[in-house]
Design a protein around this motif. Sequence first.
Motif, PDB file in Angstrom:
ATOM      1  N   GLN B 209     -13.984  78.135  36.710  1.00  0.00           N
ATOM      2  CA  GLN B 209     -12.687  77.466  36.743  1.00  0.00           C
ATOM      3  C   GLN B 209     -12.483  76.654  35.479  1.00  0.00           C
ATOM      4  N   MET B 235      -7.935  87.604  31.413  1.00  0.00           N
ATOM      5  CA  MET B 235      -9.312  87.784  31.884  1.00  0.00           C
ATOM      6  C   MET B 235      -9.477  87.340  33.335  1.00  0.00           C
ATOM      7  N   PHE B 236      -8.723  86.306  33.724  1.00  0.00           N
ATOM      8  CA  PHE B 236      -8.902  85.790  35.073  1.00  0.00           C
ATOM      9  C   PHE B 236      -7.895  86.338  36.083  1.00  0.00           C
ATOM     10  N   THR B 237      -6.916  87.118  35.620  1.00  0.00           N
ATOM     11  CA  THR B 237      -6.015  87.732  36.600  1.00  0.00           C
ATOM     12  C   THR B 237      -6.249  89.236  36.667  1.00  0.00           C
ATOM     13  N   ARG B 238      -6.346  89.878  35.523  1.00  0.00           N
ATOM     14  CA  ARG B 238      -6.668  91.304  35.558  1.00  0.00           C
ATOM     15  C   ARG B 238      -7.548  91.702  34.380  1.00  0.00           C
ATOM     16  N   PRO B 239      -8.844  91.425  34.533  1.00  0.00           N
ATOM     17  CA  PRO B 239      -9.775  91.841  33.484  1.00  0.00           C
ATOM     18  C   PRO B 239      -9.768  93.370  33.364  1.00  0.00           C
ATOM     19  N   GLU B 245     -14.856  91.834  36.183  1.00  0.00           N
ATOM     20  CA  GLU B 245     -14.260  91.452  37.461  1.00  0.00           C
ATOM     21  C   GLU B 245     -15.348  91.081  38.470  1.00  0.00           C
ATOM     22  N   ILE B 248     -16.712  87.532  37.488  1.00  0.00           N
ATOM     23  CA  ILE B 248     -15.866  86.348  37.713  1.00  0.00           C
ATOM     24  C   ILE B 248     -15.478  86.184  39.174  1.00  0.00           C
ATOM     25  N   THR B 249     -15.537  87.249  39.961  1.00  0.00           N
ATOM     26  CA  THR B 249     -15.255  87.092  41.381  1.00  0.00           C
ATOM     27  C   THR B 249     -16.527  86.853  42.178  1.00  0.00           C
ATOM     28  N   GLY B 250     -17.662  86.763  41.452  1.00  0.00           N
ATOM     29  CA  GLY B 250     -18.918  86.438  42.141  1.00  0.00           C
ATOM     30  C   GLY B 250     -19.523  87.596  42.903  1.00  0.00           C
TER      31      GLY B 250
END
Lengths: 219, 253
Positions: B209, B235-239, B245, B248-250
Amino acid sequence: MTIHLQKELSKIKKSILTLGAMVEDRVRLAALAIETRDAELAKRVVNSDHEVDEMEVDIEEECLKILALYQPVAVDLRFLIAVIKINSDLESIGDQAVNIAQRVAIIAKQKKYSFVFDYSVMAQKSQEMLKKSLDALVNLDLDLAFRVLVMDDAVDLIQRQAYDEIKAAMANANADSHGYLINLLLVSRHLERLADYATNIAEEVIYLIEGEIVRHTKI
Amino acid sequence: MEQEYKITSKNLDFYYGSVKALQSISLNFQLHQATALIGPSGCGKSTFLRCLNRMNDLIPGIRVEGEICMDGENIYKPSVDVVRLRSRIGMVFQKPNPFPKTIFENVAYGLKVNGVKDKNLIAERVEKSLRSGALWDEVKDRLHDSALSLSGGQQQRLCIARALAVEPEVLLMDEPCSALDPIATQKIEELIHELKDKYTIIIVTHNMQQAARVSDVTAFFYMGKLIEAGETDTMFTRPRLKTTEDYITGRFG
């Protein structure tokens, strides 16, 4: 934490599909009510709308909770945003089913019909759009979502036909059947809006998969 | 907008002995932008950060291939004065590391080391740096107290002020908030936003974040490679890539 998020997201997915099924059912009943002019059936649709409303609020609250607690990104974020919008579209579709039912309640009171417009094709196409848009959501099927967008034109065309024919019928009709004809015309408006909301759902599915906002663009 | 790069890295390979820690990293840093380097532990992001001001030179057995240029000049050229280089490229570390001296002396230290003797100039620069570090109002009446009497968040801002005192052009930050509470973190993040106007900032962070909030560009490292770099918003909405992906989404590991 991620496992928790994934659990929450699959719960949300289940809920939105339940709401989808619920709304599909309302639309099916409303379409049947038009066909059969069944005031009782129409009443059932009107009286059960609160269930859709309540579920919509629950889903939105869940989504907001997940946003606040997990601050999801990328595909998870797009999924939540899509669900928030689809949730609201489904609720609006439920409202359109209620609107149709209310028209049917008035139409059913008419003793003799001076003119009849067959809405079966329009209702069937709108329902198909709704079903396909939800299937596209379940299977993340981009192709299917795009096909829904294309289907909207056929519904719009029938709405225009309804307008032309009812307008012509009104010119020849007695004043006491004007109310009936206006209500008959409004059914086309509600079905057309319903199809628009199904289109919105398909657009959200495209956003969810592609990350591209396709609203207001020519396909 | 025309792109003006402050630092460019081209095909950079880095070895710790026989272990290749970075593989052909090509990444450019635009002037007055903040770039976040993200990736799992051991992915090479901190190693890469330390290559940018030759902090790795201190480790025995390392080898660097490829090039890193600042303003078009290769910083690994033998003629480069490393001390001078590090005053142009300042660094802030994970844990606040003030010297056991007064607040004033901490900030003045770099100037003195660089031979500045003019007391007025030093006092002026200390105030300016502490203001830039968003710490001045909190410490102006206690400049001669020990820096160790400050809270963790204040100490970290002091370290930023200390780095700024020698007027660097680039600021490297290696997880600058990982030892701080949310309020201190927020202050540092706000500071990064302000500092961007004057400095080129490169920040390593494990906090996704935070990367999303403070940076203009995000670069994702994995197993010594640069996987994807692009505008943070994207990068944080549509890598572009699935690996990014998943990270960043774990969904990693």
